[in-house]
Structure formats: structure tokens, C-alpha cells
Design a protein around this motif. Structure first.
Motif, short mmCIF file in Angstrom:
data_model
loop_
_atom_site.label_atom_id
_atom_site.label_comp_id
_atom_site.label_asym_id
_atom_site.label_seq_id
_atom_site.Cartn_x
_atom_site.Cartn_y
_atom_site.Cartn_z
N THR A 32 0.84 -1.20 0.00
CA THR A 32 0.00 0.00 0.00
C THR A 32 0.87 1.25 0.00
O THR A 32 0.62 2.20 -0.76
CB THR A 32 -0.94 0.01 1.22
N VAL A 33 1.90 1.25 0.83
CA VAL A 33 2.81 2.39 0.90
C VAL A 33 3.51 2.58 -0.44
O VAL A 33 3.65 3.71 -0.93
CB VAL A 33 3.81 2.24 2.06
N LYS A 34 3.92 1.50 -1.09
CA LYS A 34 4.57 1.59 -2.40
C LYS A 34 3.62 2.19 -3.44
O LYS A 34 4.03 2.99 -4.28
CB LYS A 34 5.07 0.23 -2.86
N THR A 35 2.35 1.80 -3.37
CA THR A 35 1.35 2.37 -4.28
C THR A 35 1.22 3.87 -4.06
O THR A 35 1.20 4.65 -5.02
CB THR A 35 -0.02 1.69 -4.08
N LEU A 36 1.15 4.28 -2.80
CA LEU A 36 1.04 5.70 -2.49
C LEU A 36 2.29 6.46 -2.92
O LEU A 36 2.19 7.57 -3.45
CB LEU A 36 0.78 5.90 -0.99
N LEU A 37 3.46 5.88 -2.73
CA LEU A 37 4.70 6.52 -3.19
C LEU A 37 4.69 6.66 -4.71
O LEU A 37 5.12 7.68 -5.25
CB LEU A 37 5.92 5.72 -2.72
N GLY A 38 4.18 5.66 -5.41
CA GLY A 38 4.07 5.75 -6.87
C GLY A 38 3.16 6.89 -7.30
O GLY A 38 3.48 7.62 -8.24
N ARG A 39 2.05 7.05 -6.61
CA ARG A 39 1.14 8.17 -6.92
C ARG A 39 1.83 9.50 -6.65
O ARG A 39 1.69 10.46 -7.44
CB ARG A 39 -0.12 8.07 -6.07
N LEU A 40 2.54 9.59 -5.54
CA LEU A 40 3.23 10.83 -5.19
C LEU A 40 4.35 11.14 -6.19
O LEU A 40 4.58 12.31 -6.51
CB LEU A 40 3.78 10.76 -3.77
N LEU A 41 5.00 10.11 -6.70
CA LEU A 41 6.01 10.31 -7.75
C LEU A 41 5.36 10.89 -9.00
O LEU A 41 5.88 11.83 -9.61
CB LEU A 41 6.71 8.99 -8.10
N SER A 42 4.21 10.32 -9.40
CA SER A 42 3.54 10.80 -10.61
C SER A 42 3.02 12.23 -10.45
O SER A 42 2.92 12.97 -11.42
CB SER A 42 2.41 9.86 -11.02
N LYS A 43 2.73 12.62 -9.22
CA LYS A 43 2.28 13.99 -8.94
C LYS A 43 3.46 14.94 -8.71
O LYS A 43 3.26 16.12 -8.45
CB LYS A 43 1.37 14.00 -7.71
N GLU A 44 4.66 14.38 -8.76
CA GLU A 44 5.89 15.13 -8.54
C GLU A 44 5.97 15.75 -7.15
O GLU A 44 6.59 16.80 -6.94
CB GLU A 44 6.10 16.18 -9.64
N ALA A 45 5.34 15.07 -6.18
CA ALA A 45 5.41 15.51 -4.79
C ALA A 45 6.63 14.90 -4.10
O ALA A 45 7.11 15.44 -3.11
CB ALA A 45 4.14 15.13 -4.05
N VAL A 46 7.09 13.76 -4.61
CA VAL A 46 8.31 13.13 -4.11
C VAL A 46 9.22 12.82 -5.28
O VAL A 46 8.80 12.77 -6.43
CB VAL A 46 8.05 11.83 -3.30
N ARG A 47 10.49 12.63 -4.95
CA ARG A 47 11.47 12.19 -5.94
C ARG A 47 12.15 10.96 -5.37
O ARG A 47 12.05 10.68 -4.17
CB ARG A 47 12.47 13.30 -6.25
N HIS A 48 12.82 10.23 -6.24
CA HIS A 48 13.56 9.06 -5.76
C HIS A 48 14.91 8.97 -6.43
O HIS A 48 15.12 9.53 -7.51
CB HIS A 48 12.75 7.78 -5.98
N GLU A 49 15.80 8.29 -5.75
CA GLU A 49 17.12 8.00 -6.32
C GLU A 49 17.38 6.52 -6.12
O GLU A 49 16.91 5.91 -5.15
CB GLU A 49 18.21 8.86 -5.67
N VAL A 50 18.10 5.95 -7.06
CA VAL A 50 18.41 4.53 -6.98
C VAL A 50 19.61 4.34 -6.06
O VAL A 50 20.61 5.05 -6.15
CB VAL A 50 18.72 3.97 -8.39
N ASP A 51 19.46 3.37 -5.15
CA ASP A 51 20.54 3.02 -4.23
C ASP A 51 20.67 1.50 -4.27
O ASP A 51 20.00 0.79 -3.50
CB ASP A 51 20.21 3.52 -2.81
#
Length: 122
Positions: free
Chosen positions: A41-60
Motif C-alpha cells: 500500500t505504501v509503495k502504491t502511495l509513493l508511486g502516486r506521489l512520484l507521478s504527482k511530482e510531490a516526491v522524488r527518488h534516487e536509486v541506491d
């Protein structure tokens, strides 16, 4: 400008505003347990936030580290303005009057508002 976020997405943002960068698992462990959310569920929400450009991610390595793309203060300012515009015609006084009429202001709230007004006048 970040698209409006849901209440659930906001809960994830609060975690990231508190501490970041975090993995999805880290976020899942820090979200209020009363929500009963799985890591998926959290991953789904993070995906939505990424698409809304509210969060960013970096590969580690094999994982993503998530960080807020918008500051909490900026988001709160935008949402506050949107609320006041929509419900009170852009005027703050009717909002405060509404809260006062509903006994929604504590003595401490009133003291803080008085102190703020005094500071603003100076």
C-alpha cells in the motif's frame, strides 16, 4: 506546482517531511500503525506521489530512496490558501469568526492569535 494530494498520500508525506531519504519499507514502518497499511500500500502511495511530482527518488543499489520534492511549509501555505479561497472568498477573518462561533478556539489559541496580531502591527 504539485497536484493536490489525498489524505493517505499526506500521511506518507508527513513521514518523508520528518525524515528522508527513506526506502519504501522505512516509510511503511514509520506510518501510523493504526492505518494498518501493508508495504505494498505504501509503495502504491509513493508511486502516486512520484507521478504527482510531490516526491522524488534516487536509486541506491536494488532499492529506491524517497524524498519530498516540495517543502512542508510550501505545501501547507498552498493548501491553506486554497481552503480560504474556496470556503471564505479568500478572506481570513470569516474563517476565524467561524471557528470562534463554533467554540473551536481554545484560550491558548486566542492568546496566540492576539500575540500574532500584536507582532504583525509592529
Amino acid at each position: 506546482m504539485v497536484e493536490r494530494i489525498s489524505d493517505a498520500e499526506h500521511a506518507v508525506m508527513e513521514v518523508l517531511w520528518e525524515e528522508s531519504p527513506l526506502t519504501a519499507q522505512d516509510v511503511s514502518e514509520r506510518v501510523d500503525p493504526a492505518r494498518g497499511w501493508s508495504a505494498a500500500t505504501v509503495k502504491t502511495l509513493l508511486g502516486r506521489l512520484l507521478s504527482k511530482e510531490a516526491v522524488r527518488h534516487e536509486v541506491d543499489g536494488r532499492r529506491y530512496l524517497y524524498s519530498p520534492a516540495v517543502q512542508r511549509e510550501d505545501y501547507v501555505a498552498r493548501e491553506s490558501t486554497r481552503l480560504i479561497d474556496r470556503l471564505f472568498g479568500g478572506r481570513l477573518t470569516p474563517l476565524v469568526a467561524h471557528l470562534a462561533e463554533r467554540d473551536a478556539l481554545s484560550d491558548q489559541d486566542i492568546s496566540e492569535i492576539e500575540a500574532l496580531l500584536k507582532a504583525l502591527k509592529q
